[in-house]
Structures are given as C-alpha cells and as structure tokens.
Motif scaffolding. Structure first.
Motif, PDB file in Angstrom:
ATOM      1  N   LYS A 115       0.828  -1.217   0.000  1.00  0.00           N
ATOM      2  CA  LYS A 115       0.000   0.000   0.000  1.00  0.00           C
ATOM      3  C   LYS A 115       0.856   1.259   0.000  1.00  0.00           C
ATOM      4  CE  LYS A 115      -4.076  -2.093   2.108  1.00  0.00           C
ATOM      5  NZ  LYS A 115      -5.015  -2.099   3.249  1.00  0.00           N
ATOM      6  N   ALA A 116       1.991   1.204   0.700  1.00  0.00           N
ATOM      7  CA  ALA A 116       2.857   2.374   0.754  1.00  0.00           C
ATOM      8  C   ALA A 116       3.517   2.662  -0.578  1.00  0.00           C
ATOM      9  CB  ALA A 116       3.913   2.187   1.827  1.00  0.00           C
ATOM     10  N   SER A 117       3.608   1.666  -1.446  1.00  0.00           N
ATOM     11  CA  SER A 117       4.231   1.877  -2.760  1.00  0.00           C
ATOM     12  C   SER A 117       3.446   2.902  -3.578  1.00  0.00           C
ATOM     13  CB  SER A 117       4.330   0.558  -3.517  1.00  0.00           C
ATOM     14  OG  SER A 117       3.037   0.035  -3.798  1.00  0.00           O
ATOM     15  N   LYS A 118       2.162   3.072  -3.273  1.00  0.00           N
ATOM     16  CA  LYS A 118       1.357   4.086  -3.965  1.00  0.00           C
ATOM     17  C   LYS A 118       1.830   5.494  -3.609  1.00  0.00           C
ATOM     18  CE  LYS A 118      -2.773   1.128  -3.897  1.00  0.00           C
ATOM     19  NZ  LYS A 118      -4.175   1.006  -3.416  1.00  0.00           N
ATOM     20  N   LEU A 119       2.455   5.633  -2.447  1.00  0.00           N
ATOM     21  CA  LEU A 119       2.940   6.940  -2.004  1.00  0.00           C
ATOM     22  C   LEU A 119       4.391   7.173  -2.376  1.00  0.00           C
ATOM     23  CD1 LEU A 119       1.443   6.889   1.610  1.00  0.00           C
ATOM     24  CD2 LEU A 119       0.616   8.281  -0.283  1.00  0.00           C
ATOM     25  N   PHE A 120       5.211   6.133  -2.237  1.00  0.00           N
ATOM     26  CA  PHE A 120       6.645   6.293  -2.381  1.00  0.00           C
ATOM     27  C   PHE A 120       7.184   5.886  -3.742  1.00  0.00           C
ATOM     28  CE2 PHE A 120       6.142   5.444   2.286  1.00  0.00           C
ATOM     29  CZ  PHE A 120       6.377   6.754   2.687  1.00  0.00           C
ATOM     30  N   GLY A 121       6.344   5.331  -4.589  1.00  0.00           N
ATOM     31  CA  GLY A 121       6.821   4.919  -5.909  1.00  0.00           C
ATOM     32  C   GLY A 121       7.720   3.706  -5.798  1.00  0.00           C
TER      33      GLY A 121
END
Length: 394
Positions: A115-121
C-alpha cells in the motif's frame, strides 16, 4: 342629548385594530360596572375617548399561530442541520478512525509495503533501517545530500559514532512473520483515550522525542520498542520513560547532533553550542541501545510525502516532523501500521494544547521549519489508501 349622541357615534366607530361591537360593548360595560345615570355615561365616554381600545382577539390569535409555525420551522431546520453534521462526522470517523477491535486485526505479510508503494513509488525494503559501520568504514558509501537527508560532509563524525553504537534489530522483532506496529504520537487526542492496554499489545511500539510514559500509562501504554529523538528532544532521564531494551534512535538533523552523541557516549568534553535548546549534558544510557536512523527515511518523507526540495537555502530548511518520519519508518519495517495521537488543532484554535502532557499551543510551532498543514494532508492520504489506520480522531 346631542352630546350623548356624538359620544355614541364615536364609540360605534371601529378602528382597524378594534374588536367587534359585541366584544367592545362587553368590555365597556364591565369597565363601568356600579355607575348609573350621567356618571355612567361620562365614565363610558371618557373610557372610550382616552383609553386604547382592546386589541382584536382573532388577529392576535393569527399572529400567535404564525409565531409558533415560525418556531416549528426553525426547530426543523436545526434538526436537519444536526442530522447532517452527525452523518458527515460518521463518514469522517469511518475514513480516519476505527474503534479498537476486541480481537487482533489480521496481519498480512507485505501489506503495508504494497500500500505504501502508492505513495513512495519505487519503494523498497532493501535500505537498512539503521546506519552500519561497515557501510562507511569499508565501502565508503557516498551520499548525495547533507544532513538531514544524507551524510555528506559528516562522515568522519559519523564513523566515530558508529564505532560505539549498534545497528541490529532485536531478534524478537526480526523473527516475526508479520509485524504489527503502532506509532504513538504526542497529540492532545491521547488524553483520556484509555488506549494504554491496546497499545501495549502491538509487537512494535514507536514513540517520539521526550513524550512521557510514567503517569500516562492508561492512555499511552507503557511499552516502548523504539523511541526516535534528536539532541534537543532527548529526555533528561531516559531510564524512567523507556524500557531496559528500548532502542533509542537518533534522528540527526545537523552534524552537531553526531558530535553531541559521541561526547555523551564516550564521556568526552560536552558540546554546549550549536543547538536551539540545550540538550542533556549527562545522559545515562547503554551505548548498545543507541541506533542511528538512516537518512533515507527523512529523504523519502520530505520528497514523496511533502514535495520538499533536497537542496534548500540554509535560512529556510523545511523538514518533516519526527512523527511523520516515524510513520515512514514503520511503513518500511512493519506489515501492519496503526497510529495514535496525531493531528494538530485548527489554526484559529490558539488556546488548544498540542501535546497530551504539557500546556503548549500551536504557537510553539512557529519557526520550527515544519509545515503541519501539509503533513496533515500527507497522513490523510495514507489513511485514505489504507496504508495506516488511526486509533484516535485525526
């Protein structure tokens, strides 16, 4: 006789607000009861001439009914407004707050990372959480940025610090198949929250700066796995507010921060200048408890969450708060991330305290280099995509 006739004519004239004849006659008779003859006539004449006439009862009833209708309409409007406000609040709470479940929420390995990959690329767990001596002594890993986003120009100081500290993650955490973490902020919302028992049940409890535990256990818990701090925010008596195995994680904002921790741990001559507030000169900790946070997390928090430039004029120096940095760290370390005690009062609410343990207001944030409004938007994005969940209102 002519005068009496004139008086009767005047009595018979109805004004727009006078009562019908029979009503007025009844009022006149009652007003002259006990008078006879000429006295009664004079009394009736003088009453009708000098006294205001009785108001019309049907009209007064109509006005009274209109008032009640108006009041009823206002009450209905108020009820609708309250209902709408509550329904909006329910939707707000549903998005940014969830009640503590009676049972543990299911934990899925890699969920926070996905889910954090949506924020951090290009988000990766390959980056070490804590800096290691071998990466600087043997490999001499170059850094593109100065502190707080890199170690450029501070390598010599850092080498001396890494030589007396550690970098490992405790085996009790490392061996977990799915790590459940909570980041405990310092916000006023924790006061009277009764979240202490729930917070203690997480695998990893991350706390910030000098936020106290003693005396607030019912609201904030007593377990502390990691505590992020910088010299000015270090608690003067760390053994009181931490557990014996708590990892004390230094967040270095400037080269002088490395100098401070070196003099403390090596018992060298203390440095007193170069800080916006005097840090502890005696700090009773075990060097093996101290870790140095990888500046990578400060970099991605600033770049990906706040869109801050890495190269800034020295007089500006905007940077993420320790709280936002701790959430970024948790998303890198954990599989399930919850937060508690985050959020600042509205800007116009200048008297509301910002911490659960002291009476300081938002005014204290002036000149800190933190953009609390921008950070609030960043945390809301995390909540919206489900990267983190909130134990308190935000």
């Amino acid at each position: 006789m002519e005068e009496a006739g004139q008086i009767r004519e005047e009595i018979s004239v109805q004004t727009p607000f006078s009562c019908p004849n029979r009503v007025r006659r009844k009022c006149s008779l009652s007003g002259t009861a006990g008078l006879t003859g000429q006295e009664g006539q004079v009394a009736r004449g003088s009453r009708d001439d000098s006294s205001p006439q009785e108001p019309c009862y049907p009209l007064r009833n109509m006005i009274s009914k209109s008032r009640w209708k108006l009041l009823a309409m206002l009450a209905l409007v108020l009820v609708v407004m309250v209902w709408y406000s509550i329904s909006r609040e329910d939707r707000y709470i549903e998005l940014f707050y969830f009640p503590i479940p009676e049972k543990k929420e299911p934990c899925f390995q890699g969920e926070a990372e996905r889910k954090a990959s949506k924020l951090f690329g290009n988000y990766s767990r390959d980056q070490p959480i804590f800096l290691q001596l071998k990466d600087y002594f043997w490999v001499k890993t170059p850094s593109a940025y100065e502190l707080p986003y890199g170690t450029k120009g501070s390598e010599d100081l850092l080498l001396r610090v890494l030589a007396i500290t550690s970098y490992s993650i405790p085996e009790s955490i490392q061996s977990l198949k799915c790590r459940r973490c909570v980041v405990v902020g310092n916000g006023h919302r924790l006061r009277n929250s009764s979240l202490g028992d729930a917070i203690n049940k997480y695998d990893v409890v991350i706390r910030l700066n000098n936020a106290p535990v003693a005396g607030y256990e019912g609201d904030v818990g007593s377990k502390t796995t990691m505590r992020l701090f910088y010299p000015e925010s270090a608690h003067f008596n760390p053994k009181v507010e931490n557990n014996p195995d708590t990892l004390l994680v230094l967040v270095a904002f400037k080269a002088m921060d490395f100098h401070w921790i070196e003099t403390i741990l090596s018992d060298k001559k203390r440095v007193r200048k170069g800080f916006w507030k005097q840090p502890p000169l005696i700090w009773d900790v075990n060097p093996r408890q101290v870790r140095i946070l990888n500046p990578f997390f400060m970099e991605i928090a600033a770049d990906k969450l706040l869109s801050l430039p890495m190269q800034q004029p020295r007089k500006i120096k905007q940077k993420p708060t320790t709280g936002l940095l701790a959430i970024t760290l948790a998303l890198h370390l954990c599989d399930l991330v919850h937060i508690a005690g985050f959020g600042y009062p509205d800007a116009h609410n200048r008297k509301q305290t910002i911490h659960y343990y002291e009476q300081i207001t938002l005014k204290s944030m002036a000149g800190s280099g933190h953009n609390v409004s921008q950070e609030a938007l960043a945390i809301k994005r995390m909540l919206e995509i489900g990267a983190v969940k909130n134990l308190t209102f935000f």
